[in-house]
Design an enzyme around this catalytic site. Structure first.
Site, PDB file in Angstrom:
ATOM      1  N   CYS A 108     -18.442 -57.518 -13.654  1.00  0.00           N
ATOM      2  CA  CYS A 108     -18.557 -57.387 -11.843  1.00  0.00           C
ATOM      3  C   CYS A 108     -19.997 -58.112 -11.715  1.00  0.00           C
ATOM      4  O   CYS A 108     -20.889 -57.680 -12.474  1.00  0.00           O
ATOM      5  CB  CYS A 108     -18.275 -56.472 -11.280  1.00  0.00           C
ATOM      6  SG  CYS A 108     -16.463 -56.204 -11.090  1.00  0.00           S
ATOM      7  N   ASN A 155      -5.176 -62.077 -22.508  1.00  0.00           N
ATOM      8  CA  ASN A 155      -4.213 -61.069 -22.346  1.00  0.00           C
ATOM      9  C   ASN A 155      -4.255 -60.344 -20.984  1.00  0.00           C
ATOM     10  O   ASN A 155      -5.328 -60.111 -20.516  1.00  0.00           O
ATOM     11  CB  ASN A 155      -4.696 -59.815 -23.431  1.00  0.00           C
ATOM     12  CG  ASN A 155      -4.615 -60.378 -24.555  1.00  0.00           C
ATOM     13  OD1 ASN A 155      -3.699 -60.980 -25.045  1.00  0.00           O
ATOM     14  ND2 ASN A 155      -5.540 -59.736 -25.486  1.00  0.00           N
ATOM     15  N   HIS A 166     -10.911 -56.691 -15.271  1.00  0.00           N
ATOM     16  CA  HIS A 166     -11.570 -57.685 -14.491  1.00  0.00           C
ATOM     17  C   HIS A 166     -11.004 -59.097 -15.216  1.00  0.00           C
ATOM     18  O   HIS A 166     -11.120 -59.312 -16.385  1.00  0.00           O
ATOM     19  CB  HIS A 166     -12.925 -57.818 -14.873  1.00  0.00           C
ATOM     20  CG  HIS A 166     -13.658 -58.731 -13.845  1.00  0.00           C
ATOM     21  ND1 HIS A 166     -14.665 -58.263 -12.867  1.00  0.00           N
ATOM     22  CD2 HIS A 166     -13.766 -60.201 -13.874  1.00  0.00           C
ATOM     23  CE1 HIS A 166     -15.095 -59.538 -12.521  1.00  0.00           C
ATOM     24  NE2 HIS A 166     -14.646 -60.416 -12.870  1.00  0.00           N
ATOM     25  N   HIS A 175     -10.062 -62.262 -17.113  1.00  0.00           N
ATOM     26  CA  HIS A 175     -10.915 -62.892 -18.366  1.00  0.00           C
ATOM     27  C   HIS A 175     -10.101 -63.233 -19.279  1.00  0.00           C
ATOM     28  O   HIS A 175      -8.920 -62.864 -19.582  1.00  0.00           O
ATOM     29  CB  HIS A 175     -11.988 -61.898 -18.985  1.00  0.00           C
ATOM     30  CG  HIS A 175     -11.323 -60.704 -19.690  1.00  0.00           C
ATOM     31  ND1 HIS A 175     -10.685 -59.781 -19.272  1.00  0.00           N
ATOM     32  CD2 HIS A 175     -11.260 -60.494 -21.000  1.00  0.00           C
ATOM     33  CE1 HIS A 175     -10.390 -58.878 -19.860  1.00  0.00           C
ATOM     34  NE2 HIS A 175     -10.797 -59.421 -21.123  1.00  0.00           N
TER      35      HIS A 175
END
Length: 329
Positions: free
Chosen positions: A38, A133, A144, A146
């Site tokens: 973040c 994933n 988060h 990615h």
């Protein structure tokens, strides 16, 4: 034994490398405290839309140490030279690829392209694997949004099998295996889920996972580097639609694995290959997971519960809902 630097161990039965990385045991698991991806975290300061970070717990290292273990034949070990990166796709802590705007998703594609090119230029890298994933049942430790990139010192076995079969098919028929698959799916129409100007999304004829889908570029290309700007934009559209389709299928956030299949970066000619993207979601219905068990892991033969054609119809219906939502309809 070397417990710090990762190493490669050769599996003589299967003819494949296994990455042994002891330090990955200490990586965080589903953190409930401050998210390291973040904005405001030590690694994410400044102004950014899409951020590339080194993996804190890499399975491969650019300067991996020589393994201390010196086994005798038939075993062998090697340095695990490579690079592991994380692509933080957005500043937002929650969401999926379908929650990004088309323009933002196109920026993610541009980052994938540039990292594929940059990492592929390293002398010790033979293959650049881009994957994503999503979901706790897949084993995601940080939620988060990615993706990850592994720059490998070898071509992974699944890609190698594709290359071998594609090359054999080209020699026999003077045609691209993947182009013929795409032509059949487009003419048959039964398993096609979505199409735009440059890509076709379909359920694989011989899928292994219940709602597995593949994205094929209509033009015969080998990697992201071969796509022009408009094609990369339509790829961004395809990825948004596929992930939105999964989330509309059972009306919950569908976990999945997404993998880019591209040519190796070892400098050889792979004109017979055809880039594509594969998605593997683990659910076989709203309440049940598909587990890889004895026949799958022990024999390497997958069983499919149901039929790809029936699942394709379910995905088509979910796709219509997804496209309406994405277009604000």
């Amino acid at each position: 034994m070397n417990e710090v630097s990762p190493e490669l161990r050769w599996n003589p039965q299967l003819g494949d490398w296994v990455i042994v990385s002891a330090q990955r045991e200490t990586r965080p698991w589903q953190l409930t405290t401050t998210c390291p991806f973040c904005p405001g975290a030590p690694e994410t300061l400044g102004d950014w839309d899409v951020l590339v970070l080194p993996n804190r717990f890499p399975a491969l290292e650019p300067k991996a140490e020589k393994p201390a273990l010196k086994p005798k034949s038939p075993y062998k070990v090697s340095k695990a030279n490579g690079v592991c990166e994380v692509v933080v796709e957005t500043r937002e802590h929650e969401g999926d690829l379908c929650d990004l705007s088309l323009e933002h998703m196109a920026k993610v594609i541009e980052v994938f392209k540039s990292r594929y090119q940059k990492l592929g230029s390293l002398s010790y890298v033979k293959y650049v694997l881009i994957f994503r994933n999503k979901g706790a049942v897949i084993g995601v430790s940080l939620h988060h949004p990615h993706s990850q990139i592994y720059a490998l010192p070898f071509t992974p076995p699944k890609i190698r099998r594709e290359l071998n079969n594609a090359k054999r098919y080209m020699r026999r028929s003077n045609r691209c295996l993947f182009c013929d698959i795409l032509d059949f799916e487009k003419s048959d129409r039964i398993r096609v889920i979505y199409e735009n100007e440059a890509f076709t999304v379909f359920t694989a004829f011989s899928a292994m996972w219940p709602y597995e889908t593949h994205i094929y570029p209509r033009r015969h290309v080998q990697s992201l580097l071969d796509l022009d700007g408009e094609e990369r934009l339509t790829l961004a559209d395809s990825l948004r639609v596929v992930t939105a389709t999964y989330n509309n299928l059972f009306d919950f956030d569908m976990p999945y694995i997404m993998v880019f299949h591209q040519k190796p970066v070892d400098g050889k000619d792979y004109g017979f290959y055809h880039m594509h993207i594969e998605f593997y979601p683990p659910y076989r219905d709203k309440e049940k997971l598909k587990y890889a068990a004895g026949i799958e892991w022990g024999a390497g033969t997958f069983t499919y519960d149901g039929s790809p054609e029936e699942r394709a119809q379910e995905l088509k219906e979910a796709c219509l809902k997804a496209v309406r939502k994405l277009k604000g309809g």
